[in-house]
Design an enzyme around this catalytic site. Structure first.
Site, PDB file in Angstrom:
ATOM      1  N   LYS A  21      -5.277  -9.774   2.209  1.00 31.42           N
ATOM      2  CA  LYS A  21      -5.533  -8.874   3.471  1.00 31.42           C
ATOM      3  C   LYS A  21      -6.494  -7.794   2.814  1.00 31.42           C
ATOM      4  CE  LYS A  21      -3.303  -5.358   0.690  1.00 31.42           C
ATOM      5  NZ  LYS A  21      -3.943  -4.005   0.223  1.00 31.42           N
ATOM      6  N   ASP A 151       3.734  -4.244   0.915  1.00 32.73           N
ATOM      7  CA  ASP A 151       3.043  -5.012   1.711  1.00 32.73           C
ATOM      8  C   ASP A 151       3.521  -6.141   2.250  1.00 32.73           C
ATOM      9  OD1 ASP A 151       0.423  -3.579   1.570  1.00 32.73           O
ATOM     10  OD2 ASP A 151       0.014  -4.418  -0.261  1.00 32.73           O
TER      11      ASP A 151
HETATM   12  O1  C5P Z   1       6.119  -1.720  -2.943  1.00 33.21           O
HETATM   13  P1  C5P Z   1       5.265  -2.200  -4.031  1.00 33.21           P
HETATM   14  O2  C5P Z   1       5.987  -2.871  -5.300  1.00 33.21           O
HETATM   15  O3  C5P Z   1       4.216  -3.037  -3.768  1.00 33.21           O
HETATM   16  O4  C5P Z   1       4.545  -0.916  -4.812  1.00 33.21           O
HETATM   17  C1  C5P Z   1       3.867  -1.051  -6.133  1.00 33.21           C
HETATM   18  C2  C5P Z   1       3.848   0.710  -6.319  1.00 33.21           C
HETATM   19  O5  C5P Z   1       2.712   1.247  -5.643  1.00 33.21           O
HETATM   20  C3  C5P Z   1       4.935   1.450  -6.044  1.00 33.21           C
HETATM   21  O6  C5P Z   1       5.866   1.616  -7.539  1.00 33.21           O
HETATM   22  C4  C5P Z   1       4.477   2.707  -6.255  1.00 33.21           C
HETATM   23  O7  C5P Z   1       3.951   3.317  -7.285  1.00 33.21           O
HETATM   24  C5  C5P Z   1       3.218   2.557  -5.174  1.00 33.21           C
HETATM   25  N1  C5P Z   1       3.309   2.681  -3.886  1.00 33.21           N
HETATM   26  C6  C5P Z   1       3.502   3.807  -3.224  1.00 33.21           C
HETATM   27  N2  C5P Z   1       3.802   4.008  -2.004  1.00 33.21           N
HETATM   28  C7  C5P Z   1       3.463   2.915  -1.095  1.00 33.21           C
HETATM   29  C8  C5P Z   1       3.357   1.708  -1.601  1.00 33.21           C
HETATM   30  C9  C5P Z   1       3.307   1.413  -3.050  1.00 33.21           C
HETATM   31  O8  C5P Z   1       3.593   4.925  -3.880  1.00 33.21           O
HETATM   32  N3  C5P Z   1       4.052   3.135   0.103  1.00 33.21           N
END
Ligand code: C5P
Length: 301
Positions: A21, A151
């Site tokens: 993406k 994502d």
């Molecule tokens: O959800 P995911 O594991 O992909 O997120 C990785 C990191 O990115 C999270 O631990 C956080 O630090 C940050 N993040 C965030 N807010 C979001 C998505 C991701 O702070 N909406």
């Protein structure tokens, strides 16, 4: 309805495209109490994709092949998101089989801001749901997806999507097809770092995305180019100035606009046409020409 991203082979295994993406805009509305951030982002699936194959087996196993540089990066991360997705689906798919051999052919650069790991996880959920005959409804699949990563829900849904909240509130959007030049880098960036840097630097939220949404709905690519935006870009560029220099070089080379995707480092540049995207890509070593949004048509057929 048949899904152009997925095909069942004669031996019963399922092959599925896992599109990367890009973020046309990424706005951070604020930090949340749970350590995440509230987002507003238009996500487009790309014609750059991994291929995920799932086959019946007694136990669960993930094999990663493809580009050597990417496979070693996945291995270094230990338990990858594909395995997390398979385990999560197995828990919800009660009574059915929970073994499978999952093979991932990697083409999406790892830790690049292109959602490669999340794409694999979403493809594993959808392919295993077919292989195991789980019969879970979309809402349940999206809930599982949200537990795996921010994502993943938008990638389970597919198509162009505005995501909000942590990434679990999804609004499908009709957009015109666009061509992009994608410039990856040979170093990774980590999302938690990027979001922390944004917090530390006072957390500036970018402009109202309505004009960008209008431009991509109406096919006004010139206007869209000027409206590409990512709130994480300044804080990541401050640590990795080459990202900013590459963006400037893409604009100097005639891109309609350029922006860092996700938490970086990849820079994506909007082109007028496929030819224009290919010309831009020719001037940047390692660059890839992609179209978006990508339906996956023809990819696994
Ligand atoms: O959800 P995911 O594991 O992909 O997120 C990785 C990191 O990115 C999270 O631990 C956080 O630090 C940050 N993040 C965030 N807010 C979001 C998505 C991701 O702070 N909406």
């Amino acid at each position: 309805m048949s899904d152009p991203r997925q095909r069942r082979l004669d031996d019963g295994s399922i092959v599925r495209a896992a599109p990367a993406k890009l973020n046309v805009f990424l706005r951070i509305r604020g930090a949340r109490d749970d350590g995440y951030h509230d987002l507003e982002s238009l996500v487009l699936p790309l014609s750059l994709a991994d291929t995920v194959t799932v086959a019946s087996a007694d136990a669960l196993r993930v094999d990663v092949g493809g580009d050597d540089a990417f496979t070693s990066a996945v291995d270094a991360g230990g338990m990858n998101l594909a395995l997390v997705a398979a385990l999560a689906l197995g828990e919800s798919c009660s009574g059915g089989p929970t073994g499978a051999t999952i093979t991932i052919d990697k083409r999406i650069p790892v830790a690049a801001g292109l959602g490669g790991g999340s794409a694999d996880a979403a493809a594993v959920l959808l392919a295993l749901q077919s292989l195991w005959g789980c019969g879970l409804d979309t809402e349940t699949l999206l809930e599982i997806a949200a537990r795996i990563g921010s994502d993943v829900p938008s990638m389970v849904l597919g198509g162009a999507v505005v995501l909000r909240g942590r990434g679990e509130r999804l609004e499908p959007v009709d957009v015109v097809p666009t061509w992009w030049c994608v410039v990856p880098f040979d170093f990774p960036t980590r999302s938690p770092d990027a979001y922390r840097w944004w917090d530390d630097q006072g957390g500036v939220t970018g402009p109202d995305p309505a004009p960008a949404l209008d431009a991509i709905r109406e096919g006004n690519v010139g206007e869209l180019g000027r409206l590409l935006h990512n709130d994480l870009e300044p804080v990541v560029v401050a640590r990795h100035p080459v990202i900013g220099r590459t963006k400037e070089a893409l604009l100097d080379a005639g891109a309609l606009g350029a922006v860092m995707s996700g938490s970086g480092p990849t820079v994506v540049a909007l082109a007028r046409t496929e030819l224009h995207a290919t010309e831009l890509a020719g001037a940047f070593p390692g660059a890839i020409t992609v179209s978006a949004p990508w339906s996956g048509a023809g990819s696994v057929g």
